[in-house]
Design an enzyme around this catalytic site. Structure first.
Site, short mmCIF file in Angstrom:
data_model
loop_
_atom_site.label_atom_id
_atom_site.label_comp_id
_atom_site.label_asym_id
_atom_site.label_seq_id
_atom_site.Cartn_x
_atom_site.Cartn_y
_atom_site.Cartn_z
N CYS A 126 -4.89 -29.48 30.22
CA CYS A 126 -4.61 -30.43 31.29
C CYS A 126 -5.93 -30.68 32.01
O CYS A 126 -6.46 -29.79 32.68
CB CYS A 126 -3.57 -29.87 32.26
SG CYS A 126 -3.24 -30.98 33.66
N GLU A 154 -2.86 -37.15 29.38
CA GLU A 154 -3.38 -36.58 28.14
C GLU A 154 -3.73 -37.72 27.21
O GLU A 154 -3.23 -38.84 27.35
CB GLU A 154 -2.36 -35.63 27.51
CG GLU A 154 -2.92 -34.73 26.42
CD GLU A 154 -4.16 -33.97 26.87
OE1 GLU A 154 -5.28 -34.42 26.49
OE2 GLU A 154 -4.02 -32.97 27.58
#
Length: 234
Positions: A2, A106
């Site tokens: 992340c 992402e």
């Protein structure tokens, strides 16, 4: 992993949602939070059953580190191995925190480029990453508080884009995760599971998110994938 996320709520909403003490900080909504930046973190008071908000630098610097450079490689901690890693072992046992967010990003490889996606819980509701924190004294003798986001294997929504996802804690787990008296690592590790995919959604966003200087609502606005790909190859 992340590496970018969103926290677009005002501080009053964050305080109310996570039931924290009033926060003496002029937090403004953010749409493109990046590593090494100061981010809101929630901890439990060590002697009282109250939650406190504070800012920490994203990228955990262990208290034993000789310099701050290690922080650039510790923005995430793998939940499967955190208990065995020197940088994360003690924080997992003694220094856990919540990191509030309302989306994360992402990238998925598309040909020679990467297409960014935004991931949300319940169409953009507030949630909390499982975080670890530590304190490090810099050469000037000042304490620097830093943190890391734990990751786990992907759920069905995440697996279409990436092979890891941040640990999103269920609200029922907040008290146990924050409890400074809970030092049973095996029990704590049971909380570090993929979030329920049925409560999540993802959609493609503009490559504006690639640039840290871009930090507005447009960073997480949905785009048509064909249009996004055209911009990638333009």
């Amino acid at each position: 992993m992340c590496g970018r996320y969103r926290l677009s709520r005002r501080k009053q909403i964050i305080e109310e949602h996570f039931e924290t003490q009033p926060w003496d900080n002029d937090w403004k909504p953010r749409y493109n939070i990046a590593p090494t930046q100061p981010i809101p973190v929630i901890r439990q008071h060590p002697k009282e059953p109250t939650r406190q908000l504070s800012l920490m630098k994203w990228g955990l610097i262990p208290n034993w580190a000789r310099d701050a450079s290690l922080g650039s490689s510790t923005i995430n901690a793998r939940s499967e191995t955190a208990a065995a890693k020197p940088a994360f072992r003690d924080p997992l046992k003694f220094r856990r925190c919540l990191i509030p967010a309302d989306a994360f990003y992402e990238w998925k490889r598309v040909g020679a480029a990467k297409q960014p996606y935004c991931f949300e819980v319940d169409e953009g509701e507030l949630f909390a990453f499982a975080g670890l924190w530590d304190g490090w004294k810099n050469p000037s003798g000042d304490w620097v508080k830093t943190c890391s986001i734990l990751t786990t294997i992907p759920n069905a929504v995440m697996s279409t884009v990436h092979d890891r996802m941040p640990v999103i804690l269920h609200p029922d787990s907040y008290d146990l995760w924050l409890d400074p008296g809970m030092q049973n690592v095996a029990a704590i590790s049971e909380l570090l599971k993929p979030f329920d995919a049925r409560l999540m959604r993802c959609y493609p966003v503009s490559t504006r998110i690639n640039h840290v200087a871009n930090d507005d609502a447009g960073c997480s606005a949905p785009v048509q994938l064909v249009q996004a790909q055209n911009r990638l190859f333009a």
